[in-house]
Design a protein around this motif. Structure first.
Motif, mmCIF file in Angstrom:
data_model
loop_
_atom_site.group_PDB
_atom_site.id
_atom_site.type_symbol
_atom_site.label_atom_id
_atom_site.label_comp_id
_atom_site.label_asym_id
_atom_site.label_seq_id
_atom_site.Cartn_x
_atom_site.Cartn_y
_atom_site.Cartn_z
ATOM 1 N N SER A 1 5.865 -34.920 56.792
ATOM 2 C CA SER A 1 6.481 -33.727 57.399
ATOM 3 C C SER A 1 5.599 -32.490 57.268
ATOM 4 C CB SER A 1 7.833 -33.444 56.741
ATOM 5 O OG SER A 1 8.734 -34.514 56.965
ATOM 6 N N THR B 1 5.082 -32.897 63.246
ATOM 7 C CA THR B 1 6.505 -32.605 63.480
ATOM 8 C C THR B 1 7.310 -33.888 63.636
ATOM 9 O OG1 THR B 1 6.397 -32.439 65.898
ATOM 10 C CG2 THR B 1 5.862 -30.445 64.655
ATOM 11 N N ARG B 2 6.651 -34.960 64.025
ATOM 12 C CA ARG B 2 7.314 -36.261 64.200
ATOM 13 C C ARG B 2 6.429 -37.358 63.649
ATOM 14 N NH1 ARG B 2 10.731 -36.817 68.880
ATOM 15 N NH2 ARG B 2 9.827 -38.831 69.409
ATOM 16 N N GLY C 1 17.786 -36.114 54.954
ATOM 17 C CA GLY C 1 17.816 -35.038 55.927
ATOM 18 C C GLY C 1 16.654 -35.117 56.912
ATOM 19 N N LEU C 2 15.780 -36.097 56.742
ATOM 20 C CA LEU C 2 14.548 -36.129 57.538
ATOM 21 C C LEU C 2 14.622 -37.077 58.738
ATOM 22 C CD1 LEU C 2 12.047 -35.873 54.560
ATOM 23 C CD2 LEU C 2 12.602 -34.100 56.216
ATOM 24 N N GLU D 1 15.640 -36.564 61.667
ATOM 25 C CA GLU D 1 15.180 -35.931 62.914
ATOM 26 C C GLU D 1 13.660 -35.877 63.005
ATOM 27 O OE1 GLU D 1 17.036 -32.176 63.865
ATOM 28 O OE2 GLU D 1 18.601 -32.630 62.408
ATOM 29 N N ARG D 2 13.010 -35.931 61.862
ATOM 30 C CA ARG D 2 11.548 -35.899 61.872
ATOM 31 C C ARG D 2 10.952 -37.262 62.215
ATOM 32 N NH1 ARG D 2 9.893 -31.136 59.163
ATOM 33 N NH2 ARG D 2 7.839 -31.565 60.011
#
Lengths: 243, 243, 243, 243, 243, 243
Positions: F105, F109-110, F132-133, F135-136
């Protein structure tokens, strides 16, 4: 290794404090190159100040990168200009806000942030959402202490921050505190002792993370949004920083 | 009413095109005051260009606000500097990206964005998440057409955009298209006819939204992150824009 | 242009108030055609009332569409029947709830809603999530004032709403207020002055948005869920409204 | 126990098939009372048909509730009128869509839905998000088979559904299939055998869930949105159903 | 049918209470086979206890599966070992936590959980997020009553739980309560009567859900993460449970 | 400092490889204490293997903690037993999965994950969501290479992983790759060179992060779920590890 840490505001005393905090945790063979821009605001509080701090900040990044920095740290808790810096620096770049969030995530399932002014709460929430770590953050709190008031390290500023930590423990089901301003770097130890929970300072957190990227040989990916900017004409006083 | 629309890059031809697109949909008694900064990049493609466009852009906002603008439109699809502009302008401010997303949400449950270069996909995704409308967006696509190539309005640019729309209909279950660059303003009608679905241009969308805020007497809230910046010293060539 | 605004309940006084609120903000050349169904409940408070209001509402939409309406506004804050209306109307359709949420998003990062009864909180939360704007809403609050009590515009109703706004400012970190009922249309100005923050009324917000869609030539997409319904047999007293 | 299952469309053959599917899984001492409204559409495909089916459906719920039903099942996969029904029925109410989603969640981490027409995809996605189970659903697919075509149980309808299951296994990383229409009730066994994964039919899933609520003595909560509607005047042909 | 219910801790009195609660709601022809492991902790409170309870629990699942169980219920509210159990059992497996969450979702739009100790709040929140039902849960509360204190069923334990329910109704906008420990199974009726809202016990909820899966012929999908484990060597005292 | 790294499976060759990878990046004054449990599976592939690896793993953590470890690393990519380990260790604990996600991260960004078998995709997705990651992470991919096949480092295993990276670049809009198994530690350099993007190995990533926590004096918070377990009786062969 050479670590460049940039204080994106123009207050030299704060740059000195940040440099000291960085040196206190850096590896023995890491040299800390602390810089600050010659243009921009004396402190960064909210979206407007951020906007004016960025060009000068990017100039520092560009210069330090050319001078051979192995990694860059942006020492403003709202990670001012981080995305733009990544696009132009050869070396990896870390913001102290993201550094603190990632480190806090390794020692707690939930943390609360205590920042300076209420005007910074939403910018920090935006960052947390962008990083994906919004769910890990119980609440972003403001002690209503201006950035430069921290320079005086008076009991009042420390007291207000401490009160917010007390409130966070009581109301947020928080497990750890993240200090939301580079200017709070020297409060972490005292507050951790007083409140009996981990307190994470972003400057300190960013140094070993930046060193880690260098040691691992990892650089910002050039696929996606951090591809090198296309050559083009930039007009005006900031023209010299064009890629 | 007086509507200020700022093209945050320094390309005058693009400013002219934007002004024409705005005038084409403005109310009869709305005067369009189109401006562009004297400093910054010739086009905005990605995070780095954004950073350098903002100070000049904010200068335009500040000047037009003092000149009595009733509302401001930032005519760059990544809504460059929008948050900072809201903090200093007395009049309300709208970005053409957010305008297009909100308008598309009124005529479709899902839309796809077709922007210029791949480097802009993540910045737009960040915005969509920040606005809350990420779930409404099926996909952000890049036609891989540089911003300034749009100025020539050649068949090639239009063809690439059209191909992405074809792909969006086939692959994204999209219901509407949002054109992801101010420079595509004059393509909307042709593409809507060709593909048989609504095509939303941000410049056109922003004008009636800005007029709406003025007609409703609504201004940016001063509670929260858009409170007026605190007075402080700003150094350097951008010092004149300090609040 | 001809704007059809339908009050989905059967209370004529409320229809008149809504029409007046719409006319107060409409463009000079916009004619407001205010209608109400002949069947259904006298007010809409919760899921059950919504269900019975929809067929009559859709009859009004169908009739006004045939009569040449350029756009439709559904003047109930829970956007009763909005999806079904979009499927049958040639002209675009806007709900006053969604209109208020979108407009509030242009002047604040967070808003609170103050609606009538607690029974409406969850339906509004469902809408916010469906629209994607749930993250923008700090909290949906109920003043516990029935819809028809608003018709009397007594100090008590206004006082209860005002108290909720005070609570929202203190507890929600809210930046703007959205009034959650068409019957509150005439309170917005007074409450904004009193509390010093933007107050958005859905009826007023919907009018320029509807006008915007007409001016932009945008209609509901026929790809996806708003495709025209397939011809089929509808039995019973509502049979006349079949597509 | 007495279980009321309502087919919200007016097609008697479909009501019979639903009743048979329900009886096939009901407990020995459960009587199935299958009803259908006398007004409304012959099939429900999308938002518009839903709107017109609800009043008749609520009449069935009201009548069966007065006749002593211990629980109600709404046998339309988009859970038409479910929220309104909960507000007026003394007995608990379950939709076959939600029943299938919950049951599939007990045997798989991800499932795909295969429904009839593309126009129903978004309504089902809205439901999944409302229920919280959107993340469990890999994808909602449409076989493009109209509801009434299922009544003929021809090889073509079954073949199209089967093809979508093949695609779901290949493309969605799906672990289970949910059949997205009450009219597919008799396909589940055959499709499960053919494709080697669990296939969940909503009618079958809803019966033991409804029985479970009765056996556990659980009824719809009256706190929140399912509080009994306030007494008020309802005009028109649906007036008899007022609470 | 044969229903295996395993209490994953080693406290026999609790196993007996769980068995009684299960039998109280089971169908007449369902036999309840209640088991407990011979190794592991006397109660499960938090991540650490969970870890040591799992091997013994999986032994019970394996044995009961070989003995012909038609379905398994894991009677610990944090659904200890549920994913691993699904991978090895031929029969379907349900956790009482997930059962309670799904059942509560059928009678309320929001519920609050009241569990034993604060240390269990985060594990339950993780489960709610994993299941997709986090949005349905208003809050997870801890009564700060240790699991084994529930065995004494003293007024103090009941009083603390009741106080949390009072707080949940006042503060959480909750519509239903989920009791967050198998040891609270016999409190549900009394608390529901006292507080006037539905109270869901996981043991009771799981029994008809497990029976439902059996009656519907549904088993855990073997596509995805619940595929049978690959044969391999397991060392040590738990070796006998290898697949 | 003394860094304990535990390979939670019983394959000594893999422990040796992990130790070598850790030593390759550790600071000069860091001693690497690599351990493996005496009981449990030879490799961890999916939920079931995880369950049986945990007690032995926790024994290693407990022992090393008593032996004075300054930090612990769990060297299995699904972060087996991480939460339980945090509850009992005085020293901080890091999983190699979370380490890799956090490090990736900081440079992209991905990212996409390439793991061993498809059975591990969902467990990793659960972790990403918990951290929480999610979305990454663009996508979790499986190369369908069993863990122990990696030990042979044959061209086939490397080829399959490389093919997935090629697919990730083409299909996922990925910017960086995370290798999803401790056994892939020695592939990172070669794959990064070949594919021209950053490749993150979890073992290497975890070492400087663990060192960072030690250098910063940060330990796992005792507020919340990582509070020390309450003293209680643990039966059976794992009894010795009770807190």
């Amino acid at each position: 290794m050479r670590l460049h840490i940039v204080n994106p505001n123009t207050t030299a005393a704060m740059t000195a404090k940040i440099a000291a905090a960085a040196r206190a945790v850096a590896l023995p063979d890491t040299s800390i190159d602390a810089r600050q821009p010659t243009m921009g605001p004396v402190s960064i509080e909210g979206f407007y100040d951020e906007a004016f701090a960025v060009p000068g900040l990017l100039g520092c990044i560009r210069d330090a990168d050319r001078d051979g920095a192995d990694a860059h740290i942006i020492a403003c808790f709202d990670d001012t200009g981080l995305d733009a810096a990544r696009a132009i620096a050869k070396a990896p770049v870390i913001g102290i806000g993201e550094a603190a969030f990632h480190v806090a995530s390794l020692i707690a399932t939930r943390f609360s942030v205590v920042t300076t002014l209420g005007v910074s709460i939403v910018p920090l929430e935006h960052n947390l959402r962008k990083y994906g770590l919004a769910e890990r953050c119980a609440r972003v709190r403001a002690a209503e202490v201006p950035v430069l008031a921290l320079e005086e390290r008076n009991a009042d500023a420390l007291g207000k921050i401490s009160s917010e930590i007390t409130a966070a423990i009581r109301e947020d089901r928080t497990e750890a505190i993240v200090l939301g301003c580079a200017g709070m770097a020297d409060f972490a130890g005292e507050l951790a002792s007083k409140h009996g929970l981990p307190v994470v300072d972003g400057v300190a957190a960013a140094v070993p993370l930046a060193e880690a990227l260098v040691r691992l040989g990892l650089r910002t990916s050039r696929l996606g949004p951090y591809a090198a900017p296309r050559a083009k004409t930039y007009s005006g006083p900031m023209g010299g920083f064009q890629p």
